[in-house]
Design an enzyme around this catalytic site. Structure first.
Site, short mmCIF file in Angstrom:
data_model
loop_
_atom_site.label_atom_id
_atom_site.label_comp_id
_atom_site.label_asym_id
_atom_site.label_seq_id
_atom_site.Cartn_x
_atom_site.Cartn_y
_atom_site.Cartn_z
N MET A 141 -3.74 -3.85 -10.46
CA MET A 141 -2.58 -4.62 -10.88
C MET A 141 -2.85 -6.02 -10.95
O MET A 141 -1.97 -7.02 -10.76
CB MET A 141 -1.48 -4.40 -9.74
CG MET A 141 -1.35 -2.61 -9.51
SD MET A 141 -0.30 -2.42 -8.02
CE MET A 141 -0.31 -0.63 -7.89
N SER A 142 -4.08 -6.46 -11.57
CA SER A 142 -4.31 -7.89 -11.44
C SER A 142 -5.37 -8.12 -12.50
O SER A 142 -5.49 -7.65 -13.32
CB SER A 142 -4.67 -8.39 -10.27
OG SER A 142 -5.98 -7.96 -9.75
N SER A 160 -7.22 -7.57 -2.62
CA SER A 160 -6.60 -7.02 -1.51
C SER A 160 -7.63 -6.56 -0.60
O SER A 160 -8.59 -5.67 -1.13
CB SER A 160 -5.63 -5.70 -2.09
OG SER A 160 -4.67 -6.24 -2.73
N HIS A 190 -1.18 1.66 0.21
CA HIS A 190 -1.61 0.42 0.32
C HIS A 190 -2.73 0.33 1.42
O HIS A 190 -3.64 -0.35 1.54
CB HIS A 190 -0.70 -0.52 0.40
CG HIS A 190 -0.99 -1.97 0.31
ND1 HIS A 190 -1.92 -2.62 -0.69
CD2 HIS A 190 -0.88 -3.01 1.43
CE1 HIS A 190 -2.21 -3.89 -0.31
NE2 HIS A 190 -1.56 -4.16 0.77
N HIS A 238 0.64 -11.70 -7.82
CA HIS A 238 0.71 -10.62 -8.78
C HIS A 238 2.11 -10.71 -9.57
O HIS A 238 3.18 -10.96 -9.01
CB HIS A 238 0.78 -9.21 -7.82
CG HIS A 238 -0.53 -8.83 -7.11
ND1 HIS A 238 -0.88 -9.37 -5.98
CD2 HIS A 238 -1.64 -8.05 -7.41
CE1 HIS A 238 -1.90 -9.14 -5.60
NE2 HIS A 238 -2.56 -8.28 -6.51
N ASN A 284 -9.80 3.77 -3.82
CA ASN A 284 -9.25 5.51 -3.87
C ASN A 284 -9.66 5.99 -5.23
O ASN A 284 -9.96 5.15 -6.13
CB ASN A 284 -7.89 5.30 -3.76
CG ASN A 284 -7.02 4.35 -4.67
OD1 ASN A 284 -7.28 3.04 -4.55
ND2 ASN A 284 -6.64 5.09 -5.60
N ALA A 308 -9.08 -4.77 -5.93
CA ALA A 308 -9.13 -3.75 -5.33
C ALA A 308 -8.71 -2.72 -6.50
O ALA A 308 -7.68 -2.99 -7.00
CB ALA A 308 -8.26 -3.36 -4.09
N TYR A 353 3.77 -8.22 -10.13
CA TYR A 353 4.86 -7.29 -9.60
C TYR A 353 5.92 -7.97 -8.60
O TYR A 353 6.72 -7.56 -8.19
CB TYR A 353 4.27 -5.99 -8.90
CG TYR A 353 3.33 -5.97 -8.05
CD1 TYR A 353 3.61 -6.36 -6.72
CD2 TYR A 353 1.95 -5.81 -8.17
CE1 TYR A 353 2.54 -6.57 -5.77
CE2 TYR A 353 0.92 -5.52 -7.28
CZ TYR A 353 1.32 -6.39 -5.92
OH TYR A 353 0.47 -6.42 -5.08
N HIS A 399 -2.81 -10.52 1.63
CA HIS A 399 -3.27 -11.64 1.01
C HIS A 399 -2.56 -12.80 1.45
O HIS A 399 -1.24 -13.18 1.67
CB HIS A 399 -2.30 -11.50 -0.62
CG HIS A 399 -2.71 -10.20 -1.35
ND1 HIS A 399 -3.38 -10.42 -2.41
CD2 HIS A 399 -2.34 -8.93 -1.14
CE1 HIS A 399 -3.47 -9.22 -2.87
NE2 HIS A 399 -3.01 -8.44 -2.22
N1 HPA Z 1 -4.23 1.78 -8.73
C1 HPA Z 1 -3.50 0.70 -9.10
N2 HPA Z 1 -4.05 -0.33 -8.35
C2 HPA Z 1 -4.80 -0.11 -7.25
C3 HPA Z 1 -5.23 1.29 -7.22
C4 HPA Z 1 -4.64 2.39 -7.77
O1 HPA Z 1 -5.12 3.62 -7.66
N3 HPA Z 1 -5.94 1.14 -5.94
C5 HPA Z 1 -6.16 -0.11 -5.60
N4 HPA Z 1 -5.22 -1.04 -6.43
#
Ligand code: HPA
Length: 279
Positions: free
Chosen positions: A218-219, A34, A254, A87, A242, A117, A89, A65
């Site tokens: 998440m990947s 991402s 996001h 992903h 973050n 990310a 999800y 994406h």
């Molecule tokens: N958590 C999960 N996935 C993420 C995060 C997060 O804080 N930041 C970017 N992808």
């Protein structure tokens, strides 16, 4: 959700469709996370294949994406870049999510470089940092979502693949060297893979920290498992977008993830270019 297991025939149909659209013979696969899509724009003599043009392929639905293969040359190597990943999800099966890695394998890719990310769980990590992934926590797999579930594809890999060196040590060493030469402060650590799409609660994050996670996303983990199953060497980088919100005092969005990508992309790009040159 209902499982869809991908067959060897389906993988080979998709791989064949790629071969009809490019004469490149990629040996390195690159998955861009991402907000980290920029590197695909540097590929020379590129052929572009939207996922939607390939049989059995899921299509990425997330902002940030693009959803296509970019196949060509980068730093003198023949590469296949996934500009945008799929992903779990989004509602696809683990088999669908990892189909592109299977296709890479059938096309002859031997080295898989993944970026993502991620939230920084290590207290010293700050947004904009890049973390070399030295190992992962397969939390999706621990709850039954392993991409290798279902009939094993014996032609491709073993029923019970080893994961003791999920991320190739020699490639990690090379990434450290390249980062040092480029004066990039490369963090290192364990990436925890969750399904998302909700971000973690403060209690989730305290649990992850106790379990040894340095970053969370998440990947990546399913892709690396499938790559290793197929005998690829893997190298991975998390762009820390973050800070994990362990006490509930900040909100994760996001948009923040996409914004941080602008700072992270040039650093990851330098490291990956250096690795490609010297590997
Ligand atoms: N958590 C999960 N996935 C993420 C995060 C997060 O804080 N930041 C970017 N992808």
């Amino acid at each position: 959700m209902m499982q869809t297991y991908i067959s060897l025939e389906q993988i080979d149909e998709a791989a064949h469709a790629v071969q009809t659209r490019t004469s490149h013979k990629p040996r390195v696969g690159l998955i861009l996370g991402s907000g980290l899509n920029g590197l695909a724009d540097s590929v020379q003599k590129a052929d572009f294949i939207p996922y939607g043009d390939l049989p059995h392929f899921p299509v990425s639905t997330v902002e940030g994406h693009a959803g296509r293969f970019v196949i060509g040359d980068l730093e003198g190597r023949s590469v296949l870049v996934m500009q945008g990943r799929i992903h779990y999800y989004e509602g696809y099966s683990m088999g669908q999510v990892t189909l592109p890695v299977r296709v890479m394998q059938r096309l002859g890719v031997e080295t898989l470089i993944v970026t993502n990310a991620a939230g920084g769980v290590h207290p010293a990590f700050i947004p904009g940092d890049v973390m070399l992934i030295t190992d992962n926590l397969n939390l999706m797999g621990m709850s039954g979502l392993n991409p290798l579930m279902g009939p094993n594809l014996d032609e491709i890999g073993p029923r019970f693949p080893d994961m003791s060196q999920a991320y190739d040590r020699a490639l990690c060493d090379l990434a450290r060297k390249v980062a040092k030469e480029a004066a990039i402060n490369l963090r290192e650590g364990v990436y925890a893979g969750l399904s998302g799409p909700s971000f973690e609660s403060p209690a989730d994050l305290r649990f992850l920290r106790l379990a040894g996670a340095d970053a969370v996303g998440m990947s990546t983990v399913p892709e690396v498992i499938v790559g290793r199953h197929g005998g690829m060497r893997a190298l991975g980088f998390s762009g820390i977008s973050n800070k994990a919100n362990l006490d509930g005092s900040t909100v994760t969005t996001h948009q923040e993830v996409i914004e941080a990508g602008k700072v992270i992309t040039p650093k990851i790009e330098k490291i990956i270019r250096g690795v490609l040159r010297e590997m």
